[in-house]
Design a protein around this motif. Structure first.
Motif, PDB file in Angstrom:
ATOM      1  N   LYS A 166       1.349  -1.296   0.376  1.00 15.36           N
ATOM      2  CA  LYS A 166       0.592  -0.203   0.071  1.00 15.36           C
ATOM      3  C   LYS A 166       0.569   1.078  -0.225  1.00 15.36           C
ATOM      4  O   LYS A 166       0.309   2.256  -0.891  1.00 15.36           O
ATOM      5  CB  LYS A 166      -0.804  -0.366   1.413  1.00 15.36           C
ATOM      6  CG  LYS A 166      -2.457   1.596   1.417  1.00 15.36           C
ATOM      7  CD  LYS A 166      -3.007   1.170   2.232  1.00 15.36           C
ATOM      8  CE  LYS A 166      -4.165   0.353   2.329  1.00 15.36           C
ATOM      9  NZ  LYS A 166      -4.738  -0.065   3.496  1.00 15.36           N
ATOM     10  N   TYR A 169       2.057   2.140  -3.825  1.00 18.19           N
ATOM     11  CA  TYR A 169       0.829   2.163  -4.083  1.00 18.19           C
ATOM     12  C   TYR A 169       0.815   3.417  -4.166  1.00 18.19           C
ATOM     13  O   TYR A 169       0.248   4.493  -5.036  1.00 18.19           O
ATOM     14  CB  TYR A 169      -0.385   1.086  -3.435  1.00 18.19           C
ATOM     15  CG  TYR A 169      -1.816   1.908  -4.496  1.00 18.19           C
ATOM     16  CD1 TYR A 169      -2.046   0.870  -5.677  1.00 18.19           C
ATOM     17  CD2 TYR A 169      -2.146   2.119  -3.839  1.00 18.19           C
ATOM     18  CE1 TYR A 169      -3.090   1.089  -6.393  1.00 18.19           C
ATOM     19  CE2 TYR A 169      -3.571   3.008  -4.918  1.00 18.19           C
ATOM     20  CZ  TYR A 169      -3.847   2.016  -5.404  1.00 18.19           C
ATOM     21  OH  TYR A 169      -5.053   1.347  -6.985  1.00 18.19           O
ATOM     22  N   GLU A 170       0.758   4.210  -3.023  1.00 20.41           N
ATOM     23  CA  GLU A 170       0.314   5.309  -2.975  1.00 20.41           C
ATOM     24  C   GLU A 170       1.692   6.175  -3.189  1.00 20.41           C
ATOM     25  O   GLU A 170       1.755   7.498  -3.657  1.00 20.41           O
ATOM     26  CB  GLU A 170       0.022   5.797  -0.910  1.00 20.41           C
ATOM     27  CG  GLU A 170      -1.269   5.632  -1.298  1.00 20.41           C
ATOM     28  CD  GLU A 170      -1.801   5.105   0.620  1.00 20.41           C
ATOM     29  OE1 GLU A 170      -1.037   5.420   1.222  1.00 20.41           O
ATOM     30  OE2 GLU A 170      -2.432   4.001   0.286  1.00 20.41           O
ATOM     31  N   PRO A 188      -4.085  -1.725  -4.466  1.00 24.36           N
ATOM     32  CA  PRO A 188      -2.877  -2.110  -3.065  1.00 24.36           C
ATOM     33  C   PRO A 188      -3.394  -3.052  -1.758  1.00 24.36           C
ATOM     34  O   PRO A 188      -3.702  -3.426  -1.030  1.00 24.36           O
ATOM     35  CB  PRO A 188      -3.941  -0.386  -2.287  1.00 24.36           C
ATOM     36  CG  PRO A 188      -5.727  -0.248  -2.979  1.00 24.36           C
ATOM     37  CD  PRO A 188      -5.120  -0.928  -3.975  1.00 24.36           C
ATOM     38  N   SER A 189      -2.276  -3.252  -0.928  1.00 21.11           N
ATOM     39  CA  SER A 189      -2.366  -4.446  -0.612  1.00 21.11           C
ATOM     40  C   SER A 189      -1.586  -3.988   1.243  1.00 21.11           C
ATOM     41  O   SER A 189      -0.567  -3.523   1.682  1.00 21.11           O
ATOM     42  CB  SER A 189      -1.199  -5.951  -0.570  1.00 21.11           C
ATOM     43  OG  SER A 189      -0.792  -6.747   0.869  1.00 21.11           O
ATOM     44  N   SER A 191      -5.622  -5.568   1.276  1.00 22.59           N
ATOM     45  CA  SER A 191      -7.280  -5.167   1.156  1.00 22.59           C
ATOM     46  C   SER A 191      -7.602  -5.980   1.039  1.00 22.59           C
ATOM     47  O   SER A 191      -8.015  -7.438   1.725  1.00 22.59           O
ATOM     48  CB  SER A 191      -7.063  -5.448  -1.139  1.00 22.59           C
ATOM     49  OG  SER A 191      -6.943  -7.144  -1.365  1.00 22.59           O
ATOM     50  N   SER A 208       0.266   0.497   6.701  1.00 20.10           N
ATOM     51  CA  SER A 208       0.989   0.684   5.065  1.00 20.10           C
ATOM     52  C   SER A 208       1.491  -0.890   4.263  1.00 20.10           C
ATOM     53  O   SER A 208       1.673  -0.495   3.278  1.00 20.10           O
ATOM     54  CB  SER A 208       1.638   1.799   5.466  1.00 20.10           C
ATOM     55  OG  SER A 208       2.974   0.724   5.742  1.00 20.10           O
ATOM     56  N   GLY A 209       1.187  -1.593   4.671  1.00 21.87           N
ATOM     57  CA  GLY A 209       1.409  -3.395   3.754  1.00 21.87           C
ATOM     58  C   GLY A 209       2.794  -3.197   4.212  1.00 21.87           C
ATOM     59  O   GLY A 209       3.625  -2.268   4.631  1.00 21.87           O
TER      60      GLY A 209
END
Ligand SMILES: *Cc1c(COP(=O)(O)O)cnc(C)c1O
Length: 460
Positions: A166, A169-170, A188-189, A191, A208-209
């Motif tokens: 995640k 991803y961001e 995003p993981s 999920s 935040s993964g």
């Protein structure tokens, strides 16, 4: 004998490209330890792995004896779109360092995905397609692997589902959009699309993964959908096998000019580019034909080889994947938050782990400010903006060349330049602003990771 004038770039003809991958396991006396089923602790056979991986890739994963494996024509055709990659004589770097050493690098960044990962992505996508599957699932951290896989799947018209950590991803929207441009779906993981993702989100809302968590989600997505399998961009034997195209091309290029390297250097995250680069040379060493120095370079903040334990461990945080025997910091290990240079995986290829354990290879750990200083010097004189991962190898190549300056030895150094760093400009920005720091974990910091290693009779 006077050697031929060495050009800046040694290119091969298409006809000189390798037609087979080389399986270094065939020449290893001590084979890498088998994957174990985490439930039964028995070695995983072909049938055990079929729900997760593509059939042909399992055969490659388990094959410890066949030295050469044919590269299918369709993969050779794809390779021709961006290979052979150049072997570059780093004349400008040598001049800058004022060293008698001769430095060469094999540059794998000349494709849109920007790294060597495409070499295995196309192979894995090809075998999935050939098996009649609808698609593949995978995880990606920084995004290089997801990008490479998206390109390969687009070429073969295969569905591609990427679980992206995640925070990446961001923070790395450009990589995400490259993947989507090539037709991949990017989630995003963690999920809500998987059971394990929902569980992690319930326990840690706002997380935040992590890579290990994304792996668990991608494996679940593959095993719970008809016509899908999971693919992985590093660590596995099959990936290292596909990456031997790097080393085989390097060997052919060097042989053309009668160049014999003294040492071969590569960065090591999961070990695939390094393993691929050194395999043909390691084969010669294993067969007693020639001796070389091999140097793995890793971040001091994620020191799997230099401070890890050689033990069976989980490949993911969800502990759903097989156990692999490798140098590891423990599947719970997470590098400190200031770590910016990639290569953050807790474990290492079983093949390289065994070779290192047997004293056939060396490893060094380097600090990230030193790595970025090397990256910057390299960019300024050689022109290529290197990936932070690749820059670990640059650092040690420079250090070895400077040693030659002291001793006057004309050593020949070859290193792997795995990719470009255009999507890593936040890390470069930190370095340029003087805001990058080094953090070397203490033994205390490493202890929880080691304590989390699975314990069972015979596991070490
Ligand atoms: C993924 C990656 C690496 C590390 O992976 P290995 O499997 O150790 O090769 C190194 N460099 C680049 C540019 C990468 O994308």
């Amino acid at each position: 004998m006077m050697s031929k004038e060495i050009p800046y770039k040694i290119y091969l003809e298409e006809s000189e490209m390798p037609k087979q991958w080389y399986n270094v396991r065939a020449d290893m006396k001590n084979k890498p330890a088998p994957l174990l089923n985490p439930a039964t602790l028995q070695p995983m056979g072909y049938e055990d792995l079929r729900p997760v991986f593509c059939d042909e890739l399992i055969k490659q994963e388990l094959d410890d004896t066949t030295p050469y494996i044919d590269i299918p024509q369709e993969i050779l055709d794809f390779y021709k779109m961006y290979r052979p990659s150049p072997l570059v004589r780093a004349y400008c770097l040598e001049k800058k360092l004022d060293t008698p050493a001769k430095i060469y690098y094999k540059f794998e960044g000349n494709n849109t995905s920007g790294s060597h990962k495409l070499n295995s992505a196309i192979a894995q996508a090809y075998y999935a397609k050939k098996q009649g599957l609808k698609g593949v699932t995978t995880e990606t951290g920084a995004g290089q692997w997801g990008t490479a896989l998206s390109m390969a799947c687009a070429y073969l018209d295969l569905d591609c589902k990427v679980y992206m950590v995640k925070c990446s991803y961001e923070q790395k929207p450009f990589r995400r959009e490259v993947m989507r441009t090539y037709g991949a779906s990017v989630t995003p993981s963690p999920s809500m699309t998987t059971e394990i993702g929902r569980k992690i989100l319930a326990e840690h809302p706002g997380t935040s993964g992590s890579l290990g968590c994304a792996i668990s989600e991608a494996v679940e997505a593959a095993t719970h959908q008809e016509g899908y399998r999971y693919v992985l961009g590093s660590v596995l034997n099959q990936v290292l096998l596909h990456q031997t195209v790097i080393g085989l091309e390097t060997k052919t290029a060097l042989d053309k000019y009668g160049i014999v390297p003294d040492m071969i250097i590569g960065c090591a995250g999961g070990g695939s580019n390094l393993g691929g680069l050194i395999s043909p040379f390691m084969g010669e060493k294993l067969r007693g034909e020639h001796d070389y120095r091999f140097i793995a370079v890793e971040p001091a903040s994620c020191p799997s080889f230099t401070r890890g334990k050689f033990a069976y461990d989980f490949c993911d945080t969800g502990m759903v994947c097989p156990l692999a025997k490798m140098y590891t910091l423990g599947s719970g290990f997470i590098p400190s938050p200031n770590h910016a240079g990639g290569l953050r995986y807790h474990g290492m290829s079983s093949i390289l782990s065994q070779l290192y354990h047997d004293g056939l290879m060396e490893a060094v750990a380097v600090e990230q400010t030193e790595v970025f200083a090397a990256a910057e010097m390299f960019a300024r004189v050689e022109g290529i903006l290197p990936a932070p991962e690749s820059s670990h190898a640059i650092r040690v190549a420079i250090d070895e060349a400077l040693k030659c300056k002291e001793t006057g030895e004309e050593k020949t150094i070859v290193f792997g330049l795995t990719g470009t760093g255009y999507f890593d400009m936040y890390a470069y920005e930190k370095f340029n602003n003087g805001e990058m720091s080094d953090y070397i974990p203490t033994d205390e910091d490493l202890k929880p990771g080691f304590d989390g290693l699975p314990k069972f009779p015979g596991c070490e």
